[in-house]
Design an enzyme around this catalytic site. Structure first.
Site, PDB file in Angstrom:
ATOM      1  N   LYS A 111      40.883  36.522  52.309  1.00  0.00           N
ATOM      2  CA  LYS A 111      42.001  37.399  52.680  1.00  0.00           C
ATOM      3  C   LYS A 111      42.898  36.743  53.720  1.00  0.00           C
ATOM      4  O   LYS A 111      44.111  36.941  53.703  1.00  0.00           O
ATOM      5  CB  LYS A 111      41.482  38.770  53.144  1.00  0.00           C
ATOM      6  CG  LYS A 111      40.886  39.575  51.987  1.00  0.00           C
ATOM      7  CD  LYS A 111      40.678  41.048  52.303  1.00  0.00           C
ATOM      8  CE  LYS A 111      40.256  41.781  51.008  1.00  0.00           C
ATOM      9  NZ  LYS A 111      39.917  43.172  51.206  1.00  0.00           N
ATOM     10  N   LYS A 191      37.679  38.364  40.932  1.00  0.00           N
ATOM     11  CA  LYS A 191      37.087  39.702  40.809  1.00  0.00           C
ATOM     12  C   LYS A 191      38.196  40.748  40.815  1.00  0.00           C
ATOM     13  O   LYS A 191      39.234  40.557  41.447  1.00  0.00           O
ATOM     14  CB  LYS A 191      36.079  39.935  41.940  1.00  0.00           C
ATOM     15  CG  LYS A 191      36.588  40.812  43.058  1.00  0.00           C
ATOM     16  CD  LYS A 191      35.534  41.240  44.032  1.00  0.00           C
ATOM     17  CE  LYS A 191      36.220  41.931  45.214  1.00  0.00           C
ATOM     18  NZ  LYS A 191      36.649  43.296  44.956  1.00  0.00           N
ATOM     19  N   LYS A 194      41.582  45.798  44.482  1.00  0.00           N
ATOM     20  CA  LYS A 194      42.766  46.611  44.729  1.00  0.00           C
ATOM     21  C   LYS A 194      43.915  45.742  45.194  1.00  0.00           C
ATOM     22  O   LYS A 194      45.057  45.937  44.819  1.00  0.00           O
ATOM     23  CB  LYS A 194      42.471  47.678  45.776  1.00  0.00           C
ATOM     24  CG  LYS A 194      41.466  48.702  45.325  1.00  0.00           C
ATOM     25  CD  LYS A 194      41.394  49.832  46.337  1.00  0.00           C
ATOM     26  CE  LYS A 194      39.959  50.161  46.664  1.00  0.00           C
ATOM     27  NZ  LYS A 194      39.460  49.396  47.827  1.00  0.00           N
TER      28      LYS A 194
HETATM   29  P1  ATP Z   1      40.317  45.285  48.476  1.00  0.00           P
HETATM   30  O1  ATP Z   1      40.972  44.343  47.507  1.00  0.00           O
HETATM   31  O2  ATP Z   1      41.288  46.057  49.319  1.00  0.00           O
HETATM   32  O3  ATP Z   1      39.205  44.627  49.282  1.00  0.00           O
HETATM   33  P2  ATP Z   1      38.358  46.241  46.612  1.00  0.00           P
HETATM   34  O4  ATP Z   1      38.800  46.501  45.230  1.00  0.00           O
HETATM   35  O5  ATP Z   1      37.591  44.987  46.885  1.00  0.00           O
HETATM   36  O6  ATP Z   1      39.618  46.395  47.569  1.00  0.00           O
HETATM   37  P3  ATP Z   1      36.686  47.749  48.440  1.00  0.00           P
HETATM   38  O7  ATP Z   1      37.166  49.050  49.001  1.00  0.00           O
HETATM   39  O8  ATP Z   1      36.774  46.541  49.289  1.00  0.00           O
HETATM   40  O9  ATP Z   1      37.472  47.507  47.064  1.00  0.00           O
HETATM   41  O10 ATP Z   1      35.181  47.935  47.949  1.00  0.00           O
HETATM   42  C1  ATP Z   1      34.629  49.189  47.576  1.00  0.00           C
HETATM   43  C2  ATP Z   1      33.326  48.974  46.826  1.00  0.00           C
HETATM   44  O11 ATP Z   1      33.597  48.496  45.497  1.00  0.00           O
HETATM   45  C3  ATP Z   1      32.410  47.926  47.466  1.00  0.00           C
HETATM   46  O12 ATP Z   1      31.066  48.380  47.323  1.00  0.00           O
HETATM   47  C4  ATP Z   1      32.635  46.692  46.632  1.00  0.00           C
HETATM   48  O13 ATP Z   1      31.505  45.819  46.637  1.00  0.00           O
HETATM   49  C5  ATP Z   1      32.841  47.308  45.251  1.00  0.00           C
HETATM   50  N1  ATP Z   1      33.663  46.438  44.395  1.00  0.00           N
HETATM   51  C6  ATP Z   1      34.921  46.026  44.671  1.00  0.00           C
HETATM   52  N2  ATP Z   1      35.383  45.260  43.662  1.00  0.00           N
HETATM   53  C7  ATP Z   1      34.383  45.195  42.737  1.00  0.00           C
HETATM   54  C8  ATP Z   1      34.267  44.538  41.472  1.00  0.00           C
HETATM   55  N3  ATP Z   1      35.271  43.821  40.974  1.00  0.00           N
HETATM   56  N4  ATP Z   1      33.115  44.677  40.777  1.00  0.00           N
HETATM   57  C9  ATP Z   1      32.088  45.404  41.286  1.00  0.00           C
HETATM   58  N5  ATP Z   1      32.139  46.053  42.473  1.00  0.00           N
HETATM   59  C10 ATP Z   1      33.275  45.950  43.200  1.00  0.00           C
HETATM   60 MG    MG Z   2      37.119  44.507  48.892  1.00  0.00          MG
END
Ligand code: ATP
Ligand code: MG
Length: 326
Positions: A111, A191, A194
Site C-alpha cells: 500500500k 488478489k 476494494k
Molecule cells: P482494502 O483493499 O481496502 O485493503 P480488502 O478488499 O483487502 O480492502 P479488507 O477490509 O482489508 O478488504 O479485509 C476484510 C477481510 O476480507 C479480511 O479478513 C481479508 O483477509 C479478507 N479478504 C480481503 N480480500 C480477500 C480476497 N481477495 N480473498 C479472500 N479474502 C479476502
Molecule cells: Mg485489505
C-alpha cells in the site's frame, strides 16, 4: 467458550473475496463462538479518502454484513470509531512493537508503494489490528490469507506485552481460514481488493456482474475454444468451487480439461450459481436499507456491548502498566 474477533474496512463495497474469504465464515461461526465483528473505519483512513464517502461506505458496510447473515442477537456488530478503547490500546501496543517487524509487513510495502506520501498510520496499521483483537482477548480470528502475516505480529505483540506486564493475560490469536482464503481479482493479476478496482460486489446487480465476468481472465492456455485447460490455474474454476455444488464443480473440471466447454459457457454456469447465492442477500440488503433506524440501533447496541468488554480489558492493562484510570 472461545472468542472470535474480525474486522472489515469501509474502504469500498464488500466484494465476493471478502464474502468468501471472511464474512461467510463469520455467519457460520457466530453460531458457536462469542463473536465480535467490527467495521474498522480507523483502518480505512490510513489511505486517502473523502469524509462523506466514509460515512456512506460505513453505513453500507453494516447493511452488507447484516444482509450476508450476521445476526446482532448472536454477535456483537459494531463500528470501531465508536469504541475509543481501540485507539487507546493501539498507542500502548506501539510501545512494545518492534519497528522492523512493521516495516517488513507485505501489506504495508504494497500500500505504501501506491502512495506518494506515506502516513505513519499505514505503518502502524497492524498495531491497531492487534489492539482490535486483543481488547476482546479473542483467540480465533477468521480472515483471508492476506491477514496471516498481521496475525503473526499480533501474537508477537501479545507475547511481548505478556512478558513485560502479565504472563498469559493476552491469548495468542490464531487465524481461521476458509478454502476460499485468497480470491484473485478478475484481472487475474492480484488478489481481489476494494482498493484495486478488480472486484465483484456482493450486492452488485446481475447484469453488472456478468459485464465483469464475461471478459475475466481464465487459463491463458485456452487461446482457442478447442484448446484444453488446467482448471487449477483458472480463477473462474476457484469461484466455481466457492459457489457451485460439488457435482457441477467436477463437471466443470472435466469440461475444462477436455475443452468440452469454452470459457464463456463455463462462466455462464458460474454466473447462474453466483446468482442463486447472492440474490437472497441482495433482497435482504434492500429490506435493511428501508429501515435505517434499525441499523442505527444495531451499531449503537453493538458499541455499548463492545465497550463493556473493551473497557474491562483496558482497565486491567492500565493497572498492570502503572497508568492512571480515567
Ligand atoms: P482494502 O483493499 O481496502 O485493503 P480488502 O478488499 O483487502 O480492502 P479488507 O477490509 O482489508 O478488504 O479485509 C476484510 C477481510 O476480507 C479480511 O479478513 C481479508 O483477509 C479478507 N479478504 C480481503 N480480500 C480477500 C480476497 N481477495 N480473498 C479472500 N479474502 C479476502
Ligand atoms: Mg485489505
Amino acid at each position: 467458550m472461545s472468542r472470535i474477533f474480525s474486522g472489515i474496512q469501509p474502504s469500498g463495497e464488500l466484494h465476493i473475496g471478502n464474502y468468501l474469504g471472511a464474512v461467510k465464515n463469520w455467519v457460520e461461526l457466530q453460531r458457536s463462538f462469542e463473536s465480535f465483528f467490527c467495521v474498522v473505519d480507523y483502518h480505512a483512513i490510513t489511505v486517502p479518502y473523502e469524509p462523506d464517502d466514509l460515512r456512506t461506505r460505513r453505513r453500507e458496510m453494516v447493511v452488507s454484513l447484516l444482509a450476508a447473515g450476521l445476526d446482532p442477537s448472536r454477535a456483537t456488530v459494531f463500528v470501531q470509531s465508536m469504541v475509543p478503547e481501540h485507539t487507546e490500546l493501539a498507542w500502548i501496543f506501539n510501545t512494545v512493537t518492534p519497528l522492523g517487524e512493521l516495516e517488513r509487513q507485505t501489506q504495508f510495502k504494497d500500500k505504501a508503494s501506491r502512495q506518494e506520501s506515506v502516513p505513519a498510520g499505514l505503518l502502524n496499521y497492524p498495531v491497531l489490528q492487534a489492539a482490535d483483537i486483543l481488547l476482546y482477548r479473542a483467540d480465533l480470528v477468521p480472515v483471508g490469507e492476506d491477514q496471516v502475516q498481521h496475525l503473526e505480529l499480533s501474537r508477537e505483540v501479545a507475547r511481548r506485552w505478556n512478558a513485560r506486564f502479565g504472563d498469559g493475560f493476552f491469548p495468542e490469536p490464531q487465524a481461521k481460514l476458509t478454502p476460499a482464503r485468497r480470491i484473485m481479482g478478475l484481472d487475474g493479476q492480484s488478489k481481489m481488493s476494494k482498493s484495486m478496482g478488480n472486484t465483484v460486489g456482493m450486492l452488485e446487480e446481475p447484469p453488472a456482474i456478468w459485464e465483469k465476468l464475461r471478459p475475466a481472465v481464465t487459463d491463458p492456455a485456452r487461446v482457442r475454444r478447442t484448446d484444453p485447460g488446467t482448471p487449477e490455474v483458472c480463477n473462474i474454476y476457484h469461484l466455481h468451487k466457492a459457489f457451485s455444488p460439488p457435482d457441477v464443480v467436477s463437471h466443470v473440471e472435466t469440461q475444462c480439461r477436455t475443452a468440452g466447454w469454452g470459457c464463456i459457457e463455463c462462466k455462464k454456469v458460474l454466473f447462474e450459481h453466483m446468482n442463486a447465492e447472492l440474490t437472497p442477500i441482495r433482497g435482504r440488503a434492500a429490506e435493511i436499507r428501508a429501515h435505517p433506524e434499525r441499523v442505527e440501533q444495531v451499531v449503537g447496541d453493538g458499541a455499548a456491548s463492545a465497550r463493556r468488554v473493551a473497557g474491562e480489558t483496558l482497565r486491567e492493562v492500565k493497572d498492570r502498566m502503572g497508568l492512571a484510570q480515567a
